[in-house]
Design a protein around this motif. Structure first.
Motif, PDB file in Angstrom:
ATOM      1  N   ARG A  24       0.869  -1.184   0.000  1.00 19.31           N
ATOM      2  CA  ARG A  24       0.000   0.000   0.000  1.00 19.31           C
ATOM      3  C   ARG A  24       0.907   1.234   0.000  1.00 19.31           C
ATOM      4  O   ARG A  24       1.151   1.846   1.034  1.00 19.31           O
ATOM      5  CB  ARG A  24      -0.927  -0.002   1.214  1.00 19.31           C
ATOM      6  N   PRO A  25       1.424   1.598  -1.176  1.00 19.45           N
ATOM      7  CA  PRO A  25       2.360   2.729  -1.235  1.00 19.45           C
ATOM      8  C   PRO A  25       1.673   4.036  -0.894  1.00 19.45           C
ATOM      9  O   PRO A  25       0.472   4.220  -1.146  1.00 19.45           O
ATOM     10  CB  PRO A  25       2.844   2.715  -2.687  1.00 19.45           C
ATOM     11  N   SER A  26       2.444   4.958  -0.332  1.00 15.11           N
ATOM     12  CA  SER A  26       1.907   6.261   0.052  1.00 15.11           C
ATOM     13  C   SER A  26       2.354   7.366  -0.889  1.00 15.11           C
ATOM     14  O   SER A  26       1.990   8.529  -0.691  1.00 15.11           O
ATOM     15  CB  SER A  26       2.331   6.602   1.487  1.00 15.11           C
ATOM     16  N   SER A  27       3.135   7.020  -1.907  1.00 13.97           N
ATOM     17  CA  SER A  27       3.552   8.024  -2.882  1.00 13.97           C
ATOM     18  C   SER A  27       3.644   7.375  -4.258  1.00 13.97           C
ATOM     19  O   SER A  27       3.786   6.155  -4.387  1.00 13.97           O
ATOM     20  CB  SER A  27       4.911   8.631  -2.513  1.00 13.97           C
ATOM     21  N   LEU A  28       3.583   8.207  -5.270  1.00 16.68           N
ATOM     22  CA  LEU A  28       3.686   7.720  -6.639  1.00 16.68           C
ATOM     23  C   LEU A  28       5.066   7.129  -6.899  1.00 16.68           C
ATOM     24  O   LEU A  28       5.200   6.100  -7.604  1.00 16.68           O
ATOM     25  CB  LEU A  28       3.402   8.871  -7.601  1.00 16.68           C
ATOM     26  N   ASP A  29       6.094   7.701  -6.341  1.00 24.69           N
ATOM     27  CA  ASP A  29       7.446   7.169  -6.534  1.00 24.69           C
ATOM     28  C   ASP A  29       7.574   5.762  -5.950  1.00 24.69           C
ATOM     29  O   ASP A  29       8.203   4.879  -6.547  1.00 24.69           O
ATOM     30  CB  ASP A  29       8.478   8.086  -5.895  1.00 24.69           C
ATOM     31  N   GLU A  30       6.990   5.547  -4.766  1.00 25.67           N
ATOM     32  CA  GLU A  30       7.009   4.198  -4.184  1.00 25.67           C
ATOM     33  C   GLU A  30       6.293   3.203  -5.092  1.00 25.67           C
ATOM     34  O   GLU A  30       6.782   2.092  -5.316  1.00 25.67           O
ATOM     35  CB  GLU A  30       6.341   4.210  -2.812  1.00 25.67           C
ATOM     36  N   LEU A  31       5.137   3.590  -5.594  1.00 27.68           N
ATOM     37  CA  LEU A  31       4.393   2.712  -6.493  1.00 27.68           C
ATOM     38  C   LEU A  31       5.211   2.383  -7.736  1.00 27.68           C
ATOM     39  O   LEU A  31       5.281   1.214  -8.154  1.00 27.68           O
ATOM     40  CB  LEU A  31       3.078   3.387  -6.889  1.00 27.68           C
ATOM     41  N   ARG A  32       5.849   3.361  -8.319  1.00 24.90           N
ATOM     42  CA  ARG A  32       6.637   3.123  -9.535  1.00 24.90           C
ATOM     43  C   ARG A  32       7.791   2.168  -9.266  1.00 24.90           C
ATOM     44  O   ARG A  32       8.098   1.291 -10.088  1.00 24.90           O
ATOM     45  CB  ARG A  32       7.154   4.458 -10.072  1.00 24.90           C
ATOM     46  N   ARG A  33       8.450   2.300  -8.110  1.00 23.54           N
ATOM     47  CA  ARG A  33       9.562   1.399  -7.779  1.00 23.54           C
ATOM     48  C   ARG A  33       9.061  -0.036  -7.614  1.00 23.54           C
ATOM     49  O   ARG A  33       9.711  -0.985  -8.064  1.00 23.54           O
ATOM     50  CB  ARG A  33      10.259   1.871  -6.506  1.00 23.54           C
ATOM     51  N   ILE A  34       7.919  -0.209  -6.972  1.00 23.52           N
ATOM     52  CA  ILE A  34       7.382  -1.558  -6.774  1.00 23.52           C
ATOM     53  C   ILE A  34       7.067  -2.204  -8.114  1.00 23.52           C
ATOM     54  O   ILE A  34       7.427  -3.364  -8.371  1.00 23.52           O
ATOM     55  CB  ILE A  34       6.120  -1.506  -5.888  1.00 23.52           C
ATOM     56  N   VAL A  35       6.390  -1.459  -8.987  1.00 25.35           N
ATOM     57  CA  VAL A  35       6.019  -2.010 -10.290  1.00 25.35           C
ATOM     58  C   VAL A  35       7.262  -2.354 -11.098  1.00 25.35           C
ATOM     59  O   VAL A  35       7.354  -3.436 -11.698  1.00 25.35           O
ATOM     60  CB  VAL A  35       5.120  -1.016 -11.053  1.00 25.35           C
ATOM     61  N   ALA A  36       8.227  -1.462 -11.121  1.00 23.66           N
ATOM     62  CA  ALA A  36       9.444  -1.700 -11.912  1.00 23.66           C
ATOM     63  C   ALA A  36      10.210  -2.917 -11.421  1.00 23.66           C
ATOM     64  O   ALA A  36      10.887  -3.603 -12.214  1.00 23.66           O
ATOM     65  CB  ALA A  36      10.333  -0.466 -11.872  1.00 23.66           C
ATOM     66  N   GLY A  37      10.105  -3.245 -10.141  1.00 20.97           N
ATOM     67  CA  GLY A  37      10.850  -4.368  -9.588  1.00 20.97           C
ATOM     68  C   GLY A  37      10.076  -5.667  -9.513  1.00 20.97           C
ATOM     69  O   GLY A  37      10.623  -6.694  -9.093  1.00 20.97           O
ATOM     70  N   ALA A  38       8.826  -5.660  -9.915  1.00 22.03           N
ATOM     71  CA  ALA A  38       7.983  -6.854  -9.792  1.00 22.03           C
ATOM     72  C   ALA A  38       8.044  -7.714 -11.043  1.00 22.03           C
ATOM     73  O   ALA A  38       8.168  -7.199 -12.161  1.00 22.03           O
ATOM     74  CB  ALA A  38       6.539  -6.438  -9.528  1.00 22.03           C
ATOM     75  N   GLN A  39       7.959  -9.030 -10.851  1.00 23.01           N
ATOM     76  CA  GLN A  39       7.815  -9.917 -12.009  1.00 23.01           C
ATOM     77  C   GLN A  39       6.371  -9.953 -12.483  1.00 23.01           C
ATOM     78  O   GLN A  39       6.092  -9.965 -13.680  1.00 23.01           O
ATOM     79  CB  GLN A  39       8.295 -11.319 -11.647  1.00 23.01           C
ATOM     80  N   ARG A  40       5.463  -9.993 -11.517  1.00 21.40           N
ATOM     81  CA  ARG A  40       4.041  -9.864 -11.815  1.00 21.40           C
ATOM     82  C   ARG A  40       3.396  -8.997 -10.745  1.00 21.40           C
ATOM     83  O   ARG A  40       3.771  -9.075  -9.575  1.00 21.40           O
ATOM     84  CB  ARG A  40       3.345 -11.220 -11.900  1.00 21.40           C
ATOM     85  N   ALA A  41       2.449  -8.163 -11.153  1.00 18.87           N
ATOM     86  CA  ALA A  41       1.789  -7.257 -10.223  1.00 18.87           C
ATOM     87  C   ALA A  41       0.348  -7.057 -10.661  1.00 18.87           C
ATOM     88  O   ALA A  41       0.034  -7.113 -11.856  1.00 18.87           O
ATOM     89  CB  ALA A  41       2.517  -5.912 -10.174  1.00 18.87           C
ATOM     90  N   HIS A  42      -0.511  -6.816  -9.689  1.00 22.53           N
ATOM     91  CA  HIS A  42      -1.916  -6.550  -9.996  1.00 22.53           C
ATOM     92  C   HIS A  42      -2.493  -5.674  -8.898  1.00 22.53           C
ATOM     93  O   HIS A  42      -1.986  -5.657  -7.760  1.00 22.53           O
ATOM     94  CB  HIS A  42      -2.706  -7.858 -10.100  1.00 22.53           C
ATOM     95  N   VAL A  43      -3.558  -4.943  -9.238  1.00 20.15           N
ATOM     96  CA  VAL A  43      -4.158  -3.999  -8.306  1.00 20.15           C
ATOM     97  C   VAL A  43      -5.418  -4.597  -7.693  1.00 20.15           C
ATOM     98  O   VAL A  43      -6.236  -5.208  -8.379  1.00 20.15           O
ATOM     99  CB  VAL A  43      -4.509  -2.675  -9.010  1.00 20.15           C
ATOM    100  N   LEU A  44      -5.562  -4.400  -6.384  1.00 16.20           N
ATOM    101  CA  LEU A  44      -6.773  -4.755  -5.657  1.00 16.20           C
ATOM    102  C   LEU A  44      -7.482  -3.469  -5.285  1.00 16.20           C
ATOM    103  O   LEU A  44      -6.911  -2.601  -4.640  1.00 16.20           O
ATOM    104  CB  LEU A  44      -6.427  -5.547  -4.392  1.00 16.20           C
ATOM    105  N   GLY A  45      -8.751  -3.326  -5.710  1.00 15.77           N
ATOM    106  CA  GLY A  45      -9.521  -2.144  -5.364  1.00 15.77           C
ATOM    107  C   GLY A  45     -10.183  -2.309  -4.010  1.00 15.77           C
ATOM    108  O   GLY A  45      -9.538  -2.588  -3.005  1.00 15.77           O
ATOM    109  N   SER A  46     -11.506  -2.203  -3.979  1.00 13.34           N
ATOM    110  CA  SER A  46     -12.229  -2.347  -2.715  1.00 13.34           C
ATOM    111  C   SER A  46     -12.553  -3.797  -2.396  1.00 13.34           C
ATOM    112  O   SER A  46     -13.185  -4.079  -1.376  1.00 13.34           O
ATOM    113  CB  SER A  46     -13.517  -1.515  -2.753  1.00 13.34           C
ATOM    114  N   GLY A  47     -12.130  -4.737  -3.245  1.00 14.08           N
ATOM    115  CA  GLY A  47     -12.314  -6.161  -2.951  1.00 14.08           C
ATOM    116  C   GLY A  47     -13.700  -6.688  -3.247  1.00 14.08           C
ATOM    117  O   GLY A  47     -14.046  -7.778  -2.804  1.00 14.08           O
ATOM    118  N   HIS A  48     -14.503  -5.958  -4.033  1.00 17.94           N
ATOM    119  CA  HIS A  48     -15.858  -6.403  -4.331  1.00 17.94           C
ATOM    120  C   HIS A  48     -15.933  -7.265  -5.595  1.00 17.94           C
ATOM    121  O   HIS A  48     -17.000  -7.383  -6.201  1.00 17.94           O
ATOM    122  CB  HIS A  48     -16.795  -5.198  -4.447  1.00 17.94           C
TER     123      HIS A  48
END
Length: 425
Positions: A24-48
């Motif tokens: 749960r990143p708190s900044s856009l830069d954190e999010l970008r680093r996570i995505v760039a370093g991931a082999q696979r990534a996906h977003v979870l919204g409100s879980g509905h």
């Protein structure tokens, strides 16, 4: 930023996500680093969601920790918001500014970005689904870089990118069309014979700004919920014996046994658009997640046939189906929208929370309705195979090519998407 290795479940609790980590990143830069370093990534919204469309074996991402953003452009009639916002949060801000969205879903608790990604829709004969309000989207791409797609600048790709199933990147912001705020009043008519629904469904659906018909089918009766937009329609109940039913004596909840205090105010009391168009109040949790959901979208001209087919299954629904809702949505041009290219009727099923009991009944429902042109909702339970789902969406092969061009390594894919996109012609 918060990162957890604990297993996460969806709202209903029927899915345990297989992600190695939840961020749960708190900044856009954190999010970008996570995505760039991931082999696979996906977003979870409100879980509905009720299937594995939001799952991944890699890094699961929540974007509701990013800085909140609501930027209103009155002259253009647009609002730009951060992707983690829920409709209840956004609509309160818009209404305070004297603005509105034309259409809303039943639940204000769901995230805007997640609703758009899966084609969640709201209702009304002349109203397009929620995703049709989107004019631009900002993504973090597979390389961790930001990119934006808009209807104005990318007219060829944009209709394919709006309902995107999480396969194109991580949405960080959306721009939506807005209009001046308005008032709505809603009325409930109970004990309507299903025969009256079958005989007059097109007229029923066209009788107000938004109309929902609820039934469990095995009881032979229905309840009709009418929402009138008061700057366009007369503020009146349809009639004391409309459709052979009876005006509700008091507040009513679609799920038997649930408190009606969870529902938005009925009885014809005028109120702001965001406090009447949803079925449920933003300040209450509408249920405890003790349910499974499915939804099928049919060409509107097949609506009466579909209701007849469901009536023919009445005995199969006893003890399995809590309620079903019939509602209409106007056509759009979004490739993976369930209403792409055709005015539609959606049948939403709220089942008991017992997948082993539900699946055989759902399989029979789909065996009857898919031949009528039904398309399964991307975020709900279905018994259909990936090939059967793919056959329902004529632009799916085009979407696969778009996804491959933006994410050639399949970083944002998951098992669910691999199966469906592989089946695209």
């Amino acid at each position: 930023m918060r990162t957890s290795e604990a297993r996460t479940r969806n709202w209903a609790g029927n899915i345990t996500f297989g992600a190695a980590r939840l961020h749960r990143p708190s900044s856009l830069d954190e999010l970008r680093r996570i995505v760039a370093g991931a082999q696979r990534a996906h977003v979870l919204g409100s879980g509905h969601s009720f299937n594995r469309i939001a799952d991944t074996e890699g890094d699961l991402l929540r974007v509701d920790g990013l800085p909140p953003r609501v930027e209103i452009d009155r002259d253009a009639g647009l609002v730009t918001l951060s992707a983690g916002m829920r409709y209840g949060e956004l609509t309160a801000e818009l209404h305070a500014a004297g603005l509105a969205l034309a259409n809303l879903a039943s639940l204000p608790h769901i995230s805007v970005a997640g609703s758009v990604a899966t084609g969640t829709h709201g209702s009304g004969n002349g109203l397009r689904g929620l995703a049709s309000a989107v004019t631009a989207m900002e993504f973090v791409g597979a390389d961790g870089e930001l990119f934006t797609l808009s209807r104005a600048a990318d007219p060829e790709r944009f209709p394919g990118a709006v309902v995107h199933l999480g396969a194109l990147g991580v949405v960080t912001a959306l721009t939506l069309e807005v209009e001046p705020a308005f008032e709505v009043a809603q009325w409930v008519t109970t004990d309507v014979p299903l025969d009256a629904v079958v005989a007059g469904y097109p007229e029923i659906a066209a009788s107000a700004y938004s109309v929902s018909v609820f039934s469990d089918f095995h009881g032979g009766r229905a309840t009709v919920l009418v929402k009138r937009r008061l700057d366009r329609e007369e503020a009146r109940h349809p009639g004391e014996r409309w459709l052979g039913g009876t005006p509700a004596a008091g507040p009513w909840h679609p799920i038997p046994g649930m408190p009606a205090t969870f529902c938005t105010e009925q009885g014809g009391v005028p109120g702001p658009w965001h406090e009447r168009l949803p079925h449920f109040r933003a300040e209450f949790t509408p249920s405890r997640g003790e349910e499974l959901q499915s939804e099928l979208f049919l060409p509107r001209e097949r609506a009466v046939e579909a209701v007849r087919e469901l009536r023919g299954m009445a005995d199969r629904f006893a003890g399995v189906l809590q309620t079903a809702e019939l509602r209409t949505i106007a056509s759009d041009d979004l490739w993976l929208s369930p209403t792409e290219g055709r005015d539609s009727m959606a049948v939403h099923f709220t089942w008991v929370k017992d997948i082993e009991t539900v699946l055989p009944v759902l399989a029979e429902v789909e065996s009857r309705l898919l031949p009528l042109g039904a398309r399964p909702h991307w975020g709900k339970v279905t018994a259909a195979t990936p090939a059967a789902i793919a056959a329902c969406y004529p632009r799916l092969a085009d979407f696969r090519r778009l996804a491959e061009s933006l994410d050639p390594e399949g970083r944002f894919r998951n098992a669910y998407l691999d199966g469906v996109l592989a089946a695209a012609g």
